[in-house]
Design a protein around this motif. Structure first.
Motif, PDB file in Angstrom:
ATOM      1  N   ASP A  54    -114.388  25.959  55.103  1.00 27.40           N
ATOM      2  CA  ASP A  54    -114.312  25.778  56.556  1.00 27.40           C
ATOM      3  C   ASP A  54    -114.157  27.122  57.275  1.00 27.40           C
ATOM      4  N   ASP A  55    -114.293  27.061  58.587  1.00 23.66           N
ATOM      5  CA  ASP A  55    -114.203  28.286  59.391  1.00 23.66           C
ATOM      6  C   ASP A  55    -112.823  28.934  59.298  1.00 23.66           C
ATOM      7  N   LEU A  56    -111.798  28.116  59.077  1.00 24.40           N
ATOM      8  CA  LEU A  56    -110.441  28.668  59.000  1.00 24.40           C
ATOM      9  C   LEU A  56    -110.318  29.634  57.821  1.00 24.40           C
ATOM     10  N   MET A  57    -110.960  29.271  56.710  1.00 27.08           N
ATOM     11  CA  MET A  57    -110.892  30.159  55.548  1.00 27.08           C
ATOM     12  C   MET A  57    -111.603  31.481  55.847  1.00 27.08           C
ATOM     13  N   ILE A  58    -112.764  31.385  56.445  1.00 26.63           N
ATOM     14  CA  ILE A  58    -113.499  32.611  56.774  1.00 26.63           C
ATOM     15  C   ILE A  58    -112.683  33.455  57.754  1.00 26.63           C
ATOM     16  N   ARG A  59    -112.053  32.797  58.685  1.00 25.53           N
ATOM     17  CA  ARG A  59    -111.215  33.519  59.652  1.00 25.53           C
ATOM     18  C   ARG A  59    -110.045  34.224  58.957  1.00 25.53           C
ATOM     19  N   ARG A  60    -109.462  33.583  57.950  1.00 28.38           N
ATOM     20  CA  ARG A  60    -108.356  34.225  57.223  1.00 28.38           C
ATOM     21  C   ARG A  60    -108.826  35.499  56.524  1.00 28.38           C
ATOM     22  N   PHE A  61    -110.008  35.439  55.920  1.00 25.90           N
ATOM     23  CA  PHE A  61    -110.536  36.632  55.255  1.00 25.90           C
ATOM     24  C   PHE A  61    -110.828  37.733  56.281  1.00 25.90           C
ATOM     25  N   LEU A  62    -111.328  37.344  57.435  1.00 26.60           N
ATOM     26  CA  LEU A  62    -111.576  38.331  58.498  1.00 26.60           C
ATOM     27  C   LEU A  62    -110.267  38.977  58.959  1.00 26.60           C
ATOM     28  N   ARG A  63    -109.273  38.151  59.181  1.00 22.25           N
ATOM     29  CA  ARG A  63    -107.985  38.685  59.652  1.00 22.25           C
ATOM     30  C   ARG A  63    -107.356  39.611  58.614  1.00 22.25           C
ATOM     31  N   ALA A  64    -107.570  39.264  57.349  1.00 25.52           N
ATOM     32  CA  ALA A  64    -107.005  40.099  56.277  1.00 25.52           C
ATOM     33  C   ALA A  64    -107.654  41.480  56.238  1.00 25.52           C
ATOM     34  N   ARG A  65    -108.839  41.580  56.813  1.00 22.20           N
ATOM     35  CA  ARG A  65    -109.539  42.873  56.856  1.00 22.20           C
ATOM     36  C   ARG A  65    -109.725  43.339  58.303  1.00 22.20           C
ATOM     37  N   ASP A  66    -108.747  42.970  59.122  1.00 16.42           N
ATOM     38  CA  ASP A  66    -108.715  43.420  60.526  1.00 16.42           C
ATOM     39  C   ASP A  66    -110.039  43.189  61.253  1.00 16.42           C
ATOM     40  N   MET A  67    -110.628  42.032  60.998  1.00 23.04           N
ATOM     41  CA  MET A  67    -111.854  41.565  61.667  1.00 23.04           C
ATOM     42  C   MET A  67    -113.088  42.411  61.341  1.00 23.04           C
ATOM     43  N   ASP A  68    -113.020  43.164  60.258  1.00 24.92           N
ATOM     44  CA  ASP A  68    -114.180  43.949  59.815  1.00 24.92           C
ATOM     45  C   ASP A  68    -115.077  43.029  58.978  1.00 24.92           C
ATOM     46  N   ILE A  69    -116.229  42.663  59.534  1.00 30.14           N
ATOM     47  CA  ILE A  69    -117.102  41.671  58.885  1.00 30.14           C
ATOM     48  C   ILE A  69    -117.555  42.135  57.501  1.00 30.14           C
ATOM     49  N   GLU A  70    -117.910  43.395  57.400  1.00 30.89           N
ATOM     50  CA  GLU A  70    -118.412  43.905  56.120  1.00 30.89           C
ATOM     51  C   GLU A  70    -117.343  43.831  55.025  1.00 30.89           C
ATOM     52  N   LYS A  71    -116.158  44.312  55.351  1.00 31.38           N
ATOM     53  CA  LYS A  71    -115.067  44.305  54.360  1.00 31.38           C
ATOM     54  C   LYS A  71    -114.632  42.876  54.037  1.00 31.38           C
ATOM     55  N   ALA A  72    -114.551  42.050  55.073  1.00 26.55           N
ATOM     56  CA  ALA A  72    -114.129  40.656  54.867  1.00 26.55           C
ATOM     57  C   ALA A  72    -115.153  39.901  54.022  1.00 26.55           C
ATOM     58  N   SER A  73    -116.430  40.159  54.263  1.00 25.44           N
ATOM     59  CA  SER A  73    -117.490  39.488  53.495  1.00 25.44           C
ATOM     60  C   SER A  73    -117.435  39.893  52.028  1.00 25.44           C
ATOM     61  N   ALA A  74    -117.196  41.166  51.781  1.00 25.00           N
ATOM     62  CA  ALA A  74    -117.103  41.648  50.392  1.00 25.00           C
ATOM     63  C   ALA A  74    -115.942  40.957  49.676  1.00 25.00           C
ATOM     64  N   LEU A  75    -114.815  40.854  50.363  1.00 28.75           N
ATOM     65  CA  LEU A  75    -113.635  40.205  49.774  1.00 28.75           C
ATOM     66  C   LEU A  75    -113.902  38.720  49.537  1.00 28.75           C
ATOM     67  N   PHE A  76    -114.543  38.086  50.505  1.00 31.77           N
ATOM     68  CA  PHE A  76    -114.812  36.652  50.423  1.00 31.77           C
ATOM     69  C   PHE A  76    -115.802  36.323  49.296  1.00 31.77           C
ATOM     70  N   LEU A  77    -116.853  37.115  49.174  1.00 35.29           N
ATOM     71  CA  LEU A  77    -117.844  36.877  48.108  1.00 35.29           C
ATOM     72  C   LEU A  77    -117.219  37.092  46.728  1.00 35.29           C
ATOM     73  N   LYS A  78    -116.319  38.060  46.664  1.00 31.86           N
ATOM     74  CA  LYS A  78    -115.591  38.302  45.413  1.00 31.86           C
ATOM     75  C   LYS A  78    -114.714  37.078  45.089  1.00 31.86           C
ATOM     76  N   TYR A  79    -114.108  36.522  46.134  1.00 30.84           N
ATOM     77  CA  TYR A  79    -113.273  35.324  45.968  1.00 30.84           C
ATOM     78  C   TYR A  79    -114.107  34.140  45.462  1.00 30.84           C
ATOM     79  N   LEU A  80    -115.279  33.931  46.043  1.00 32.40           N
ATOM     80  CA  LEU A  80    -116.124  32.805  45.618  1.00 32.40           C
ATOM     81  C   LEU A  80    -116.505  32.930  44.142  1.00 32.40           C
ATOM     82  N   ALA A  81    -116.821  34.146  43.722  1.00 32.72           N
ATOM     83  CA  ALA A  81    -117.166  34.377  42.308  1.00 32.72           C
ATOM     84  C   ALA A  81    -115.944  34.123  41.421  1.00 32.72           C
TER      85      ALA A  81
END
Length: 231
Positions: A24-51
């Motif tokens: 859900d969007d809440l999870m994506i938002r948590r990853f964004l907040r964890a990386r100070d709303m930096d989409i690139e860094k948050a996406s890298a962390l999130f994709l690593k999490y999915l794997a």
């Protein structure tokens, strides 16, 4: 602003891992907040999490049979909630003895714990509180590698889930271990950690937790319940 970033990040990650659709969007938002709303860094962390999730949680949960040893020591309890409805974990530091455990099992136990506390959150709540009780903690309980693995799992796979972590009844020798761990604690997590003085223990906890929900060992009325027995 935040919503548009969630949308951009979702589209970006979905192209690389279609299982993005399942979150859900809440999870994506948590990853964004964890990386100070930096989409690139948050996406890298999130994709690593999915794997990571596909490897560690192929069944969607950790079977208790796989962590029987860690569960048998009742080192983590879960009961009650704070004044905002956030569930509470109590971690009993002197019940963890790395020499009698298995590091891989402990990692799975950490995931089991985090999955269970997240599942307990009421609708609309995304965070939990934790009390780490270090009374009687000694060198035989010290497990730097285990602590760092738990910290990494919390920060990288469950970002923005921790609301506050209280260290209580910490003996002086624990500070030696803490000095080693502290550099690995990210800035966002550091803000959530409080060392509570013994003489202020009950009043400090009562600021955020009602007496009826506070564990009885801290002057409240809620008996400690091992995590595997809590429903």
């Amino acid at each position: 602003m935040e919503r548009s970033k969630v949308g951009i990040m979702r589209a970006l990650c979905d192209r690389q891992d279609p299982s993005t659709k399942e979150v859900d969007d809440l999870m994506i938002r948590r990853f964004l907040r964890a990386r100070d709303m930096d989409i690139e860094k948050a996406s890298a962390l999130f994709l690593k999490y999915l794997a990571w999730k596909k490897t560690v949680l192929p069944k969607g949960h950790i079977p208790e049979s796989e962590i029987a040893n860690d569960l048998s020591h009742n080192k983590v309890c879960m009961q009650g909630h704070d004044k905002k409805g956030r569930p509470i974990l109590v971690i009993v530091g002197n019940r963890h003895n790395p020499s009698k455990g298995n590091p891989e099992e402990f990692k799975r136990f950490v995931v089991y714990t985090l999955e269970k506390i997240c599942a307990r959150m009421p609708r609309g709540e995304e965070k939990f509180r934790a009390i780490v009780d270090l009374q009687g903690w000694g060198y035989s309980n010290c497990d730097i590698r285990g602590y760092l693995a738990a910290l990494s799992t919390l920060q990288d796979c469950y970002p923005e889930r921790l609301d506050k972590l209280y260290f209580v009844r910490a003996p002086y020798i624990f500070m030696t271990a803490w000095k080693v761990i502290y550099p690995f604690v990210d800035t966002n997590t550091r803000k959530k950690i409080v060392f509570v003085e013994n003489k202020k223990l009950t009043p400090t906890l009562l600021e955020d937790i009602d007496e009826a929900q506070l564990p009885d060992i801290y002057g409240g009325k809620m008996p400690l319940t091992p995590i595997q027995d809590s429903h």
